[in-house]
Motif scaffolding. Structure first.
Motif, short mmCIF file in Angstrom:
data_model
loop_
_atom_site.label_atom_id
_atom_site.label_comp_id
_atom_site.label_asym_id
_atom_site.label_seq_id
_atom_site.Cartn_x
_atom_site.Cartn_y
_atom_site.Cartn_z
N GLU A 31 0.48 -1.42 0.47
CA GLU A 31 0.14 -0.22 0.12
C GLU A 31 1.12 1.20 -0.12
O GLU A 31 2.28 1.28 0.52
CB GLU A 31 -0.59 -0.03 1.76
N CYS A 37 -16.48 -3.24 -11.85
CA CYS A 37 -16.25 -1.27 -11.10
C CYS A 37 -14.69 -1.40 -11.75
O CYS A 37 -14.36 -0.28 -11.86
CB CYS A 37 -15.23 -2.64 -10.37
N ILE A 41 -4.43 6.15 -2.48
CA ILE A 41 -5.06 5.46 -3.73
C ILE A 41 -4.23 6.61 -4.81
O ILE A 41 -5.07 7.62 -5.01
CB ILE A 41 -6.21 4.91 -4.35
N TYR A 42 -3.71 6.56 -5.71
CA TYR A 42 -3.35 7.76 -6.76
C TYR A 42 -3.70 7.05 -8.34
O TYR A 42 -2.92 6.00 -8.16
CB TYR A 42 -1.07 7.58 -6.23
N ARG A 43 -4.35 8.47 -9.15
CA ARG A 43 -4.29 8.01 -9.90
C ARG A 43 -4.15 9.23 -11.01
O ARG A 43 -4.85 10.15 -10.73
CB ARG A 43 -6.04 8.53 -10.18
N HIS A 88 -12.00 -3.31 -12.77
CA HIS A 88 -10.43 -3.78 -11.94
C HIS A 88 -10.68 -4.34 -13.26
O HIS A 88 -10.94 -5.26 -14.19
CB HIS A 88 -10.99 -4.35 -11.01
N LYS A 146 -11.20 -6.58 -17.78
CA LYS A 146 -11.30 -5.76 -16.95
C LYS A 146 -13.15 -5.76 -16.46
O LYS A 146 -14.29 -6.04 -17.36
CB LYS A 146 -11.74 -4.40 -17.83
N GLU A 161 -7.51 8.05 -14.05
CA GLU A 161 -8.04 6.85 -14.04
C GLU A 161 -7.73 5.15 -13.66
O GLU A 161 -7.92 5.12 -13.25
CB GLU A 161 -8.37 6.37 -15.33
N ASN A 162 -6.12 5.44 -14.18
CA ASN A 162 -5.14 4.01 -13.38
C ASN A 162 -4.80 4.66 -12.03
O ASN A 162 -4.08 4.99 -11.66
CB ASN A 162 -4.04 4.25 -14.85
N GLU A 163 -4.67 3.15 -11.92
CA GLU A 163 -4.26 3.60 -9.49
C GLU A 163 -2.99 3.43 -10.50
O GLU A 163 -2.28 1.92 -11.01
CB GLU A 163 -4.92 1.82 -9.59
N LEU A 164 -1.95 4.58 -9.12
CA LEU A 164 -0.35 3.74 -9.59
C LEU A 164 0.61 3.06 -8.30
O LEU A 164 -1.08 2.58 -7.29
CB LEU A 164 -0.20 5.21 -8.62
N ASP A 165 0.56 1.12 -8.84
CA ASP A 165 0.85 0.88 -8.35
C ASP A 165 2.01 0.28 -7.38
O ASP A 165 3.14 1.19 -7.98
CB ASP A 165 1.36 -0.60 -9.27
#
Length: 66
Positions: A5, A44, A11-13, A46, A40, A17-21
């Motif tokens: 985490e 949701c 959570i950063y996008r 994902h 996809k 749109e796309n989440e930073l891992d």
């Protein structure tokens, strides 16, 4: 084991749109000539990626794997 985490569970996008891992990945296997599926969730959003071998799939050996 729990997935990594970002600090504070945020959570950063960056693109909205796309989440930073937050994980730090290293290559452990490499293949050539495979079928890749990107799926996809219709509900949701994902996204998951999977792959399957083909008759001509080749293992690519690389000494840089860690």
């Amino acid at each position: 084991m729990k997935k990594c985490e970002l600090s504070g569970g945020l959570i950063y996008r960056p693109d909205g749109e796309n989440e930073l891992d937050p994980c730090q990945y290293a290559v452990v296997q490499k293949y050539r000539n495979v079928t890749i599926e990107i799926i996809k969730c219709k509900k949701c959003g994902h996204t998951e990626i999977s792959w399957t071998r083909q008759e001509n799939t080749e293992d690519i050996e690389d000494e840089d794997y860690t």
